[in-house]
Design an enzyme around this catalytic site. Structure first.
Site, PDB file in Angstrom:
ATOM      1  N   HIS A  58       0.771  -1.333   0.058  1.00 26.40           N
ATOM      2  CA  HIS A  58       0.058   0.059   0.087  1.00 26.40           C
ATOM      3  C   HIS A  58       0.861   1.189  -0.108  1.00 26.40           C
ATOM      4  CE1 HIS A  58       0.955  -0.900   4.153  1.00 26.40           C
ATOM      5  NE2 HIS A  58       0.686   0.457   4.219  1.00 26.40           N
ATOM      6  N   ASP A  61       0.522   8.752   9.678  1.00 25.80           N
ATOM      7  CA  ASP A  61       1.482   8.717   8.748  1.00 25.80           C
ATOM      8  C   ASP A  61       2.312   9.891   8.473  1.00 25.80           C
ATOM      9  OD1 ASP A  61       0.597   6.355   7.919  1.00 25.80           O
ATOM     10  OD2 ASP A  61      -0.435   6.772   5.847  1.00 25.80           O
ATOM     11  N   GLU A 109      -4.071  -3.397   6.052  1.00 24.28           N
ATOM     12  CA  GLU A 109      -5.150  -4.040   6.599  1.00 24.28           C
ATOM     13  C   GLU A 109      -6.084  -4.684   5.663  1.00 24.28           C
ATOM     14  OE1 GLU A 109      -5.353  -1.111  10.433  1.00 24.28           O
ATOM     15  OE2 GLU A 109      -6.467  -0.771   8.811  1.00 24.28           O
ATOM     16  N   THR A 119      -6.179  -4.631  15.846  1.00 29.15           N
ATOM     17  CA  THR A 119      -5.718  -3.455  16.191  1.00 29.15           C
ATOM     18  C   THR A 119      -6.758  -2.846  17.363  1.00 29.15           C
ATOM     19  OG1 THR A 119      -6.988  -2.091  14.604  1.00 29.15           O
ATOM     20  CG2 THR A 119      -4.724  -2.599  13.955  1.00 29.15           C
ATOM     21  N   GLU A 124      -2.076  -4.905  18.239  1.00 30.28           N
ATOM     22  CA  GLU A 124      -1.461  -3.718  17.998  1.00 30.28           C
ATOM     23  C   GLU A 124      -2.263  -2.500  18.903  1.00 30.28           C
ATOM     24  OE1 GLU A 124      -1.037  -2.768  14.073  1.00 30.28           O
ATOM     25  OE2 GLU A 124       0.296  -4.338  13.803  1.00 30.28           O
ATOM     26  N   LEU A 131      -3.169   3.878  18.190  1.00 30.94           N
ATOM     27  CA  LEU A 131      -2.644   5.143  18.342  1.00 30.94           C
ATOM     28  C   LEU A 131      -1.504   5.258  19.471  1.00 30.94           C
ATOM     29  CD1 LEU A 131      -6.030   7.002  18.521  1.00 30.94           C
ATOM     30  CD2 LEU A 131      -4.634   6.937  16.625  1.00 30.94           C
ATOM     31  N   ARG A 173       4.492   3.253  18.221  1.00 29.35           N
ATOM     32  CA  ARG A 173       5.584   3.029  17.345  1.00 29.35           C
ATOM     33  C   ARG A 173       6.821   3.524  18.058  1.00 29.35           C
ATOM     34  NH1 ARG A 173       5.603   2.566  12.263  1.00 29.35           N
ATOM     35  NH2 ARG A 173       3.287   3.108  11.979  1.00 29.35           N
TER      36      ARG A 173
END
Length: 592
Positions: A173, A181, A266, A422, A460, A463, A500
């Protein structure tokens, strides 16, 4: 004064396992206690010693030591070891997603010193491994089948050198346009060039707006990419990855191959995207109006005896609420025969898309000691509304009387794939009341469905979170009924990947809380390097099982009650303010 020497020995295994200290006093064994490992080339040494002073050749110990153990002491040592093994069965490994742009658009591993420093910090914190996007738009950017893996090989070697495991995402993707992002990485330029003359290769909404984030499912079998179909391009990419990363696969560095199946990696349609004006908590829009999917739906409707049926024209726009639309409103189209037919077709197309690409992934990595994985999105807004509108536009045909996730889990089961979900960190109380969110119930439903289909379930956070509340919710979902001191819990997640790695995460206070979170995920056990010690041993990937019939998949739509869930985790993290509050409450309770 007695001359006392500590002897510490261990069998091989994870750090901190099978530990026994034998205290020698004048050559006699006095008492066995649990301590730490220190065994070098057959010689057990006292802590801090480098020569043979106070050391004992373990090949000469067994008879002498055995003669000194009392019948009461021996069971104690075995029980301690067994107890630790039982606790390790509660161990949930923690991985951390690397930065989206760790490899630049120019296919360069740019900031190696900084990444190395950060990886070492993660390793010192007990983190088990990292996850990285392996971008199609970077590796195959120069032309069809022109792959350049050099930058990723450098990154993988660094991860290996830092003693971490690796989860690799086949990212088919575009990066850019979704929440979080921070960089833009488009699809390969030569693919975008094809889209200039045939824009229907991209997902399209009812107004005709194209979304270049991911190729439409409609071209999965269309040989329009220099003679290849979309599925063939994905397959060739994965085969090239295996060929060029074979040494890392054989060394056991790469443990998961997560196969990107849609936007943000996803398995879903791009029904909500900021680049087209969507904002939370809009219901999103159906994405099936390209010429390829329109033709497929027309054929399906004709075969069903309803050539007059067309794609929905009353489902509203991106930022509508369900009640503003005829399709999702009270007694809406979604409840009619026509609506049910469309939603079944729309969701089944998505499942079949995932099934076909995972079958290619299985063939590409057949025989490798690695697991496949697929990620499902946590569409938690409007979950508590009758129509579940945001889920339906994303391709998850999930209603109160129809489970939209267990058929996906059943499909994944034939490929031995991990179900990665998620929004593990979210709680209902943190959400907007008017959006009728239900992240906690959604997670319970989806995880329960995965476990019922005998899948390994991972997850996961959606946010970035640095607070104890977010971590505690993840801990609860990882072990819904807490630690089982008798062994592996009936329900336990296979792993959790934190989103992350960033400078913010590594700030003193944030990282201190994160390290506590990792320790709690490990059930308060030390980091364990050997996967088999906590039942995660990985065998060679077997060929996928036979394809499920549509009837078998639809059978999984029957709703079932989720497994029981605790109110809060039994491994709770308290922040500083929480600890102070607890101590004050305890103090006052003493005077009641």
């Amino acid at each position: 004064m007695l001359n006392t020497t500590s002897i510490v020995c261990s069998t091989q295994g994870c750090w901190g396992s099978h530990k026994l200290r034998l205290r020698l006093c004048g050559g006699a064994v006095l008492h066995p206690t649990i301590h730490r490992i220190e065994c070098v080339q057959g010689v057990v040494k006292a802590p801090g010693q480098t020569g043979r002073i106070n050391s004992v050749d373990i090949t000469k110990i067994p008879k002498a030591v055995a003669s000194e153990f009392s019948t009461e002491q021996m069971p104690e040592a075995r029980t301690a070891s067994t107890y630790e093994e039982r606790m390790l069965a509660n161990y949930v490994p923690v991985y951390v997603m690397l930065q989206l742009g760790v490899i630049s658009n120019d296919n360069v591993f740019e900031d190696r010193p900084k990444i190395e420093r950060q990886l070492k910090e993660l390793r010192a914190a007990g983190v088990d491994g990292v996850m990285v996007d392996v971008w199609w738009g970077i590796v195959e950017s120069k032309g069809p089948k022109q792959y350049d893996w050099s930058a990723y090989r450098s990154l993988f070697a660094l991860v290996q050198g830092c003693g971490l495991k690796l989860q690799a995402i086949m990212s088919f993707h575009r990066c850019g346009g979704n929440v979080g992002d921070e960089v833009t990485i488009p699809l390969p330029k030569w693919v975008l060039h094809i889209g200039e003359t045939d824009p229907d290769i991209f997902y399209t909404n009812r107004k005709g707006n194209r979304n270049e984030e991911y190729l439409t499912i409609g071209v999965d079998s269309q040989p329009i990419f220099h003679g290849r179909t979309a599925v063939q391009m994905y397959s060739d990419y994965m085969k090239s990855f295996r060929e060029n990363m074979s040494d890392f696969l054989e060394a056991g560095l790469i443990i998961d191959i997560e196969v990107g199946l849609g936007p943000a990696g996803e398995l879903r349609y791009p029904s909500y995207t900021g680049t087209q004006g969507w904002i939370f908590p809009g219901i999103g829009e159906f994405q099936c109006y390209d010429k390829y999917l329109e033709a497929e739906f027309k054929e399906a409707a004709m075969n069903a005896g309803h050539p007059e049926w067309g794609l929905p024209d009353n489902a509203g726009e991106y930022n509508d609420t369900p009640g503003l639309t005829e399709f999702f409103g009270l007694n809406g189209t979604y409840l009619t025969e026509k609506g049910k037919f469309f939603l079944t077709w729309y969701s089944n197309k998505l499942i079949n898309h995932g099934d076909e690409i995972l079958d290619e992934a299985n063939k590409a990595f057949l025989g490798c000691k690695v697991k496949l994985a697929a990620k499902i999105a946590g569409i938690h807004w409007w979950y508590k509304s009758p129509s579940h509108a945001a889920e339906l536009t994303s391709g998850y045909y999930n209603l109160k009387d129809r489970d939209g996730y267990r058929p996906i889990a059943r499909m994944l089961s034939r490929h031995y794939a991990i179900f990665n979900f998620t929004c593990l960190e979210m709680r209902n109380s943190e959400q907007r009341a008017d959006a009728k969110c239900g992240p906690q119930e959604l997670v319970q439903q989806v995880l329960s469905g995965g476990w019922r289909e005998q899948l390994e379930v991972a997850g996961e956070n959606a946010l970035s979170r640095y607070d104890s509340n977010g971590y505690n919710q993840i801990l609860l979902n990882a072990r819904p009924n807490g630690i089982d001191k008798d062994g592996k819990p009936k329900q336990i997640m296979y792993g959790v990947t934190y989103l992350r790695l960033s400078d913010e995460l590594l700030k003193d206070k944030n990282f201190k809380t994160f390290k506590t979170f990792v320790k709690k995920m490990h059930a308060d056990q030390d980091y364990c390097a050997e996967l088999g010690m906590y039942n995660h041993q990985i065998g060679s990937l077997e060929r996928s099982k036979p394809k499920f019939t549509m009837e078998e998949l639809l059978e999984a739509t029957k709703p079932m009650e989720p497994f029981p869930w605790g109110e809060e985790t039994d491994m709770k993290i308290d922040d500083f303010e929480g600890v102070i509050g607890y101590l004050i409450r305890k103090l006052f309770s003493m005077f009641k």
